[in-house]
Design an enzyme around this catalytic site. Sequence first.
Site, PDB file in Angstrom:
ATOM      1  N   ILE A 132       1.561  35.133  31.955  1.00 12.59           N
ATOM      2  CA  ILE A 132       1.746  33.691  31.748  1.00 12.59           C
ATOM      3  C   ILE A 132       0.506  33.172  31.023  1.00 12.59           C
ATOM      4  O   ILE A 132      -0.621  33.455  31.415  1.00 12.59           O
ATOM      5  CB  ILE A 132       1.964  32.977  33.097  1.00 12.59           C
ATOM      6  CG1 ILE A 132       3.301  33.452  33.694  1.00 12.59           C
ATOM      7  CG2 ILE A 132       1.941  31.465  32.930  1.00 12.59           C
ATOM      8  CD1 ILE A 132       3.524  33.031  35.128  1.00 12.59           C
TER       9      ILE A 132
ATOM     10  N   MET B  10       4.047  40.037  29.196  1.00 15.64           N
ATOM     11  CA  MET B  10       4.358  39.790  30.606  1.00 15.64           C
ATOM     12  C   MET B  10       3.310  38.963  31.347  1.00 15.64           C
ATOM     13  O   MET B  10       3.310  38.911  32.577  1.00 15.64           O
ATOM     14  CB  MET B  10       4.603  41.124  31.337  1.00 15.64           C
ATOM     15  CG  MET B  10       5.825  41.878  30.826  1.00 15.64           C
ATOM     16  SD  MET B  10       7.335  40.859  30.730  1.00 15.64           S
ATOM     17  CE  MET B  10       7.740  40.777  32.472  1.00 15.64           C
TER      18      MET B  10
ATOM     19  N   HIS C 241      13.788  35.134  25.347  1.00 20.04           N
ATOM     20  CA  HIS C 241      14.174  35.326  26.750  1.00 20.04           C
ATOM     21  C   HIS C 241      15.630  35.797  26.799  1.00 20.04           C
ATOM     22  O   HIS C 241      16.485  35.231  26.104  1.00 20.04           O
ATOM     23  CB  HIS C 241      14.010  34.010  27.516  1.00 20.04           C
ATOM     24  CG  HIS C 241      14.329  34.157  28.963  1.00 20.04           C
ATOM     25  ND1 HIS C 241      13.438  34.741  29.854  1.00 20.04           N
ATOM     26  CD2 HIS C 241      15.434  33.852  29.676  1.00 20.04           C
ATOM     27  CE1 HIS C 241      13.993  34.772  31.047  1.00 20.04           C
ATOM     28  NE2 HIS C 241      15.200  34.240  30.966  1.00 20.04           N
TER      29      HIS C 241
HETATM   30  C1  GRF Z   1      13.111  41.335  26.088  1.00 19.82           C
HETATM   31  O1  GRF Z   1      14.308  41.422  26.813  1.00 19.82           O
HETATM   32  C2  GRF Z   1      12.649  39.902  25.986  1.00 19.82           C
HETATM   33  O2  GRF Z   1      13.698  38.991  25.981  1.00 19.82           O
HETATM   34  C3  GRF Z   1      11.834  39.744  27.237  1.00 19.82           C
HETATM   35  O3  GRF Z   1      11.186  40.970  27.395  1.00 19.82           O
HETATM   36  C4  GRF Z   1      11.968  42.001  26.806  1.00 19.82           C
HETATM   37  C5  GRF Z   1      11.071  42.769  25.881  1.00 19.82           C
HETATM   38  O4  GRF Z   1      11.685  43.914  25.367  1.00 19.82           O
HETATM   39  N1  GRF Z   1      10.940  38.614  27.118  1.00 19.82           N
HETATM   40  P1  GRF Z   1      10.983  44.751  24.222  1.00 19.82           P
HETATM   41  O5  GRF Z   1       9.576  45.120  24.722  1.00 19.82           O
HETATM   42  O6  GRF Z   1      10.917  43.902  22.982  1.00 19.82           O
HETATM   43  O7  GRF Z   1      11.817  45.961  24.040  1.00 19.82           O
END
Ligand code: GRF
Length: 198
Positions: A91, A89, A108
């Site tokens: 950048i 999370m 994504h």
């Molecule tokens: C996923 O939906 C991915 O596309 C996004 O963040 C979420 C991560 O989910 N970037 P997880 O931690 O892999 O369960």
Amino acid sequence: MNFAVMASGNGTNLQAIIKALKSKQIKASLKVVFSDKAGAFALERARKAGVPVAHLDPGQYPSREAFDQAVLDLLKKEGIDFVVLAGYMRILSPLFIEAYRNKIMNIHPSLLPAFKGAHAIKEAYDFGVKVTGVTVHLVDEDVDHGPIIAQAAVEVNPNDTFDMLTEKVHAAEHQLYPYAISLFIRGRVKVSGRKVIV
Ligand code: GRF
């Protein structure tokens, strides 16, 4: 090839990657799972699977660059060839992107370029799209922007609740990410401008 997964949260994509390593769909070595969050459940999943984990606290660094340099040092020490972002999370700074140019992947939960940002599934659902999906792309300096490796569509049915759609999107992610990673490992991801020729 050695790779690292970087994750901040639940780690269901990490779990799908671990499964694909076990089944040999992905033929590479997952050297480390890194998180910027000490309590990320992704770290727990890694530990359970016997994968080494690492954590650095961004709060302990004076700038984004200083933090990213510390992460880079860690990855270089592990001999990491490419990086897989799975719900990371933060950048990444240009410094980080340059160090692993075209060797950082992200997933994504939408069909990019639609619905960039942290609330993609909700925004697609609220917008009333009939089809959404998931995207695996290389990471460049703009968020949710780099060349696209693979996409998969997910239909939105009239009686889907937001939770039902979320579940379908995640299920699609867990299929697509191991596939995209295996393409990359097999040298099948060639970048030409914005295009990835698979
Ligand atoms: C996923 O939906 C991915 O596309 C996004 O963040 C979420 C991560 O989910 N970037 P997880 O931690 O892999 O369960």
